[in-house]
Scaffold this motif. Sequence first.
Motif, PDB file in Angstrom:
ATOM      1  N   ARG A   1       0.842  -1.209   0.000  1.00  0.00           N
ATOM      2  CA  ARG A   1       0.000   0.000   0.000  1.00  0.00           C
ATOM      3  C   ARG A   1       0.869   1.248   0.000  1.00  0.00           C
ATOM      4  O   ARG A   1       1.976   1.265   0.539  1.00  0.00           O
ATOM      5  N   VAL A   2       0.336   2.305  -0.569  1.00  0.00           N
ATOM      6  CA  VAL A   2       1.091   3.553  -0.695  1.00  0.00           C
ATOM      7  C   VAL A   2       1.324   4.188   0.672  1.00  0.00           C
ATOM      8  O   VAL A   2       2.409   4.687   0.964  1.00  0.00           O
ATOM      9  N   GLU A   3       0.315   4.208   1.519  1.00  0.00           N
ATOM     10  CA  GLU A   3       0.440   4.768   2.852  1.00  0.00           C
ATOM     11  C   GLU A   3       0.248   3.641   3.877  1.00  0.00           C
ATOM     12  O   GLU A   3      -0.833   3.481   4.448  1.00  0.00           O
ATOM     13  N   PRO A   4       1.290   2.840   4.085  1.00  0.00           N
ATOM     14  CA  PRO A   4       1.133   1.656   4.932  1.00  0.00           C
ATOM     15  C   PRO A   4       1.076   2.007   6.410  1.00  0.00           C
ATOM     16  O   PRO A   4       1.548   3.055   6.841  1.00  0.00           O
ATOM     17  N   ARG A   5       0.480   1.106   7.164  1.00  0.00           N
ATOM     18  CA  ARG A   5       0.485   1.217   8.629  1.00  0.00           C
ATOM     19  C   ARG A   5       1.530   0.238   9.140  1.00  0.00           C
ATOM     20  O   ARG A   5       1.482  -0.950   8.847  1.00  0.00           O
ATOM     21  N   ILE A   6       2.485   0.751   9.924  1.00  0.00           N
ATOM     22  CA  ILE A   6       3.618  -0.057  10.369  1.00  0.00           C
ATOM     23  C   ILE A   6       3.585  -0.160  11.892  1.00  0.00           C
ATOM     24  O   ILE A   6       3.370   0.837  12.593  1.00  0.00           O
ATOM     25  N   GLY A   7       3.789  -1.350  12.400  1.00  0.00           N
ATOM     26  CA  GLY A   7       3.795  -1.575  13.842  1.00  0.00           C
ATOM     27  C   GLY A   7       5.144  -2.062  14.333  1.00  0.00           C
ATOM     28  O   GLY A   7       5.916  -2.673  13.585  1.00  0.00           O
ATOM     29  N   LEU A   8       5.420  -1.768  15.591  1.00  0.00           N
ATOM     30  CA  LEU A   8       6.583  -2.344  16.257  1.00  0.00           C
ATOM     31  C   LEU A   8       6.039  -3.405  17.212  1.00  0.00           C
ATOM     32  O   LEU A   8       5.316  -3.091  18.159  1.00  0.00           O
ATOM     33  N   LEU A   9       6.363  -4.660  16.941  1.00  0.00           N
ATOM     34  CA  LEU A   9       5.816  -5.777  17.706  1.00  0.00           C
ATOM     35  C   LEU A   9       6.699  -6.052  18.913  1.00  0.00           C
ATOM     36  O   LEU A   9       7.857  -6.435  18.772  1.00  0.00           O
ATOM     37  N   THR A  10       6.138  -5.844  20.106  1.00  0.00           N
ATOM     38  CA  THR A  10       6.874  -6.032  21.348  1.00  0.00           C
ATOM     39  C   THR A  10       6.326  -7.235  22.102  1.00  0.00           C
ATOM     40  O   THR A  10       5.122  -7.505  22.039  1.00  0.00           O
ATOM     41  N   PRO A  11       7.167  -7.957  22.830  1.00  0.00           N
ATOM     42  CA  PRO A  11       6.648  -9.028  23.681  1.00  0.00           C
ATOM     43  C   PRO A  11       5.940  -8.510  24.917  1.00  0.00           C
ATOM     44  O   PRO A  11       5.336  -9.282  25.655  1.00  0.00           O
ATOM     45  N   GLY A  12       6.015  -7.205  25.183  1.00  0.00           N
ATOM     46  CA  GLY A  12       5.304  -6.634  26.327  1.00  0.00           C
ATOM     47  C   GLY A  12       6.228  -5.925  27.286  1.00  0.00           C
ATOM     48  O   GLY A  12       7.449  -5.892  27.117  1.00  0.00           O
ATOM     49  N   ARG A  13       5.626  -5.365  28.327  1.00  0.00           N
ATOM     50  CA  ARG A  13       6.366  -4.490  29.232  1.00  0.00           C
ATOM     51  C   ARG A  13       7.401  -5.217  30.063  1.00  0.00           C
ATOM     52  O   ARG A  13       8.262  -4.578  30.667  1.00  0.00           O
ATOM     53  N   TYR A  14       7.355  -6.560  30.126  1.00  0.00           N
ATOM     54  CA  TYR A  14       8.357  -7.292  30.894  1.00  0.00           C
ATOM     55  C   TYR A  14       9.598  -7.620  30.077  1.00  0.00           C
ATOM     56  O   TYR A  14      10.535  -8.226  30.583  1.00  0.00           O
ATOM     57  N   ALA A  15       9.603  -7.243  28.805  1.00  0.00           N
ATOM     58  CA  ALA A  15      10.798  -7.438  27.989  1.00  0.00           C
ATOM     59  C   ALA A  15      11.933  -6.583  28.524  1.00  0.00           C
ATOM     60  O   ALA A  15      11.719  -5.482  29.040  1.00  0.00           O
ATOM     61  N   ALA A  16      13.156  -7.112  28.421  1.00  0.00           N
ATOM     62  CA  ALA A  16      14.315  -6.415  28.990  1.00  0.00           C
ATOM     63  C   ALA A  16      14.469  -5.017  28.409  1.00  0.00           C
ATOM     64  O   ALA A  16      14.885  -4.090  29.108  1.00  0.00           O
ATOM     65  N   SER A  17      14.138  -4.835  27.137  1.00  0.00           N
ATOM     66  CA  SER A  17      14.360  -3.540  26.482  1.00  0.00           C
ATOM     67  C   SER A  17      13.044  -2.855  26.121  1.00  0.00           C
ATOM     68  O   SER A  17      12.974  -2.136  25.119  1.00  0.00           O
ATOM     69  N   TYR A  18      11.991  -3.052  26.926  1.00  0.00           N
ATOM     70  CA  TYR A  18      10.686  -2.495  26.571  1.00  0.00           C
ATOM     71  C   TYR A  18      10.727  -0.967  26.472  1.00  0.00           C
ATOM     72  O   TYR A  18      10.124  -0.386  25.574  1.00  0.00           O
ATOM     73  N   THR A  19      11.425  -0.308  27.396  1.00  0.00           N
ATOM     74  CA  THR A  19      11.453   1.162  27.330  1.00  0.00           C
ATOM     75  C   THR A  19      12.120   1.634  26.043  1.00  0.00           C
ATOM     76  O   THR A  19      11.719   2.648  25.471  1.00  0.00           O
ATOM     77  N   GLU A  20      13.128   0.908  25.584  1.00  0.00           N
ATOM     78  CA  GLU A  20      13.759   1.259  24.314  1.00  0.00           C
ATOM     79  C   GLU A  20      12.759   1.105  23.170  1.00  0.00           C
ATOM     80  O   GLU A  20      12.662   1.954  22.281  1.00  0.00           O
ATOM     81  N   GLN A  21      11.988   0.016  23.195  1.00  0.00           N
ATOM     82  CA  GLN A  21      11.003  -0.218  22.142  1.00  0.00           C
ATOM     83  C   GLN A  21       9.946   0.883  22.124  1.00  0.00           C
ATOM     84  O   GLN A  21       9.557   1.358  21.056  1.00  0.00           O
ATOM     85  N   ALA A  22       9.478   1.275  23.317  1.00  0.00           N
ATOM     86  CA  ALA A  22       8.477   2.338  23.395  1.00  0.00           C
ATOM     87  C   ALA A  22       9.040   3.649  22.857  1.00  0.00           C
ATOM     88  O   ALA A  22       8.355   4.402  22.151  1.00  0.00           O
ATOM     89  N   HIS A  23      10.304   3.924  23.183  1.00  0.00           N
ATOM     90  CA  HIS A  23      10.938   5.160  22.710  1.00  0.00           C
ATOM     91  C   HIS A  23      11.072   5.142  21.186  1.00  0.00           C
ATOM     92  O   HIS A  23      10.800   6.147  20.512  1.00  0.00           O
ATOM     93  N   LEU A  24      11.479   4.012  20.622  1.00  0.00           N
ATOM     94  CA  LEU A  24      11.622   3.912  19.175  1.00  0.00           C
ATOM     95  C   LEU A  24      10.276   4.053  18.470  1.00  0.00           C
ATOM     96  O   LEU A  24      10.181   4.723  17.435  1.00  0.00           O
ATOM     97  N   ALA A  25       9.243   3.421  19.022  1.00  0.00           N
ATOM     98  CA  ALA A  25       7.917   3.530  18.403  1.00  0.00           C
ATOM     99  C   ALA A  25       7.453   4.973  18.380  1.00  0.00           C
ATOM    100  O   ALA A  25       6.920   5.461  17.374  1.00  0.00           O
ATOM    101  N   ARG A  26       7.665   5.679  19.494  1.00  0.00           N
ATOM    102  CA  ARG A  26       7.254   7.086  19.566  1.00  0.00           C
ATOM    103  C   ARG A  26       8.073   7.931  18.595  1.00  0.00           C
ATOM    104  O   ARG A  26       7.532   8.802  17.900  1.00  0.00           O
ATOM    105  N   TYR A  27       9.373   7.698  18.536  1.00  0.00           N
ATOM    106  CA  TYR A  27      10.262   8.504  17.695  1.00  0.00           C
ATOM    107  C   TYR A  27       9.995   8.275  16.211  1.00  0.00           C
ATOM    108  O   TYR A  27      10.000   9.222  15.412  1.00  0.00           O
ATOM    109  N   LEU A  28       9.744   7.015  15.833  1.00  0.00           N
ATOM    110  CA  LEU A  28       9.547   6.685  14.427  1.00  0.00           C
ATOM    111  C   LEU A  28       8.096   6.803  13.984  1.00  0.00           C
ATOM    112  O   LEU A  28       7.799   6.666  12.793  1.00  0.00           O
ATOM    113  N   GLY A  29       7.186   7.036  14.924  1.00  0.00           N
ATOM    114  CA  GLY A  29       5.780   7.126  14.565  1.00  0.00           C
ATOM    115  C   GLY A  29       5.174   5.777  14.230  1.00  0.00           C
ATOM    116  O   GLY A  29       4.262   5.689  13.396  1.00  0.00           O
TER     117      GLY A  29
END
Length: 827
Positions: free
Chosen positions: A230-258
Amino acid sequence: MASLPAPSLLDAGIHAQRWIAAYCQQPLHGDVLAAGRDRAAWTAMFEELAAVAGDDLGHARERVQRHAEDIGTGFRIIGESDERPWPASPVPLLIGAAEWAGIAAGVAQRAELLETILADLYGEAALVRRGLIPAALVGGSPYFMRPMVGLVPPGGHHLNFIAVDLGRGPTGEWRVLGDHLRAPIGAGYALENRLAVSRTLDGLQSRLNVARHAPFFAAFREGLAAACRRVEPRIGLLTPGRYAASYTEQAHLARYLGLLLVEGDDLAVLEDRLYVRTIGGLKRIDALWRRTDPRMLDPLAFDSHSRIGVPGLIDAMAAGEVVIANAPGAGVLESAAFGAFLPALAMRLTGRDLILPNIATWWCGQDGALAAVREDFDALLIGPAFGVAPLGLPGGVALHGSDITGAARALLLDDMTRRPEDYVGQEVVRLSTMPVVADDRLVARPFTLRVFAARDAKGDWTIMPGGFARIGDDSDPRANVMGEGSWSADVVIHGAESVEQVSLLPATDSVHIRRNPGTLPSRVADNFFWLGRYLERGEALLGVIRVMLGNSIDADAGAGLHSATVGKLVGLVVNAGAAPHPPSLRRSDLTQFARTALEADQQYSSVRWLNRMARGIGQGSRDRLSADMVRLLDAPMPTRGGMLDRAGSLQRRYAALSGLSAEHMGRTASWRFHDLGRRIERALVVTRALWAFGLTGASADDLSTLLDIADSQISYRQRYLTGIARVPVVDLVALDPGNPRALAFQIDAICAHMKALPVLGDDGMDEAQQAQAAGLMAIVSTATAAGLDADMLADIERRLFALSDAVARRYFLQGAEPLRAAGMTLA
């Protein structure tokens, strides 16, 4: 004439020169600063540091750490429930542009080589047929995904994002220590390190022409989008959840990259397409940047026990309807054993040697290599071949051969004889050192460098200029001793040419204005709804505890409440599940009862339990909550003062959280669900308080207590000067739409939210949740204070519970039943 202060107290350059001189007097071998190649850049960096911290290096370290905490950077050790702050060093690693060009070229070459090998292993397998890769090296890996054989990933690439760990030797050469292809961690930490250091050394960017990270992340995002249909795709960052060792990093990347931060339960596959469950129905997902174990991705294709995967996801991928970065199965090349074959494969497939050589590796699955490892056993590292612990290395960590003695050595050699393919021997790598602040001075510590590469919109590899450095705990320069390290450092690539001011934010005149805040997954709406309910429930419980222990503003109430009224307060706490009934209503028993309701760790619905539930939601919603709100949710229970003091302190914290949500959260669907949860819970609290203290025959103490619980004492005193009476109290607490604590006010707010939230049908008819809210409004708006009795209050409570269930059924989509429900939006 007054004498001037000594120049050393004012001149940052003097501090910098003194720090460098003292550092270089230490015994250093292959240190990046002592080598002298970038001495001018190091001097400029330390001058910037001295301009901020004066002569106090400890202050510089604390300042960077404080910035990292303000950003919200953290990580979790596996097995621990609490996050740790990210350990950021104030001293970045400096690398010149010319040296970096060689590193970047080597990483890009390596990434393309790994892609070529993966395409063959999951395609024709010609490299195995020709004997260039032993079949046991592939089939023996737990990360070889047989269901992926013959599947060409959408976009044509197995790899979209990789990380490579590098070590710098004492003579300045760089070598590869390991590849990370399954779910590379650290790009967000590199970004957060840069933010923390930039806020401290804000002049370094212009002085050293520091290369920026934003173009790399923009290229990666564009690369994912280009691989979608699709021309305007919807992209997700798939996380195992808040107990993942690097969850805060994942949340930061999702916010930064939209990107949309999603978990497996948020997603569903329907007719070979992937959807996210949202409050507006099912919405199409075109690409996933996954940070989950690939074996857990799809229980139908891989591990059938997975509870965090998405059934049918690989079918959607095979149909070309969803891009998964990186493709499952890429981890087969992460094994240390492949390092023994990559140099020959590079020459065979590319016609040239690796620009960044591997550390020398011998896979014991070959007779000659096994003999060589046995012969030089004490001089080598002995490690697992495939990243999982073999019988002879129960810890799963590579060990120096000379350190393996006695029974452990006998066990390892015996297992190596029986299953040699499970082991590798590797040369011992000695690392360069870099300066780090310890005990308020500069000391030398070994480091490794993690570099990141991503595909851009053209499919070419782009390299993040820098990455992040991991710094060892002590001065031992052996790479295997350093482990994960105890500090991280920003990596600054500097050069003579000025750097364009690039940001992920597009030009203001090219942005299409929108006021729709975007897609809200059902799970997130559920979390915000219950965050509101937990906070409101905790605040109400604290109010009851404070009134019970004597905090009424009425001079005739408080500690002198009649025992019947106190008994009703106790009943509210017991019925809430916060504490068992006290043995008596004596002050000492009530104090212990209040302590249990406030602080009991395992007591369902105690204040501590409610805080823990709210805190968990906050930790899992970092991409949508402010740092201040997360910090308040993470704050520990107060320990100073008596029960009243602690309850008061907590109630003020709840008030601060309420203020943040009321004044700082945008009026998005997230806020609506949060406030809806608050309103439903507050309506339940008021209804129960009216039932306990507001019915016919209520005493003056009962009515005063009702005003306290509803936080309406002042409003009543200002309105009625003739004393306390049941009907006006009930009218104020139950039916006054202008009182923000009244039942009527909550019902008004609930109805407003119901009207604003999305509906599935286009027939203009109310959905179940809207109809139930309207029914509540009709009852409350036509009620009178004199006629409000127990039956009516019971009916209102029942309807509030029914409304909560209706909201959950409609908006918090779970399981398979809503996938084909009539009217579900598929977009």
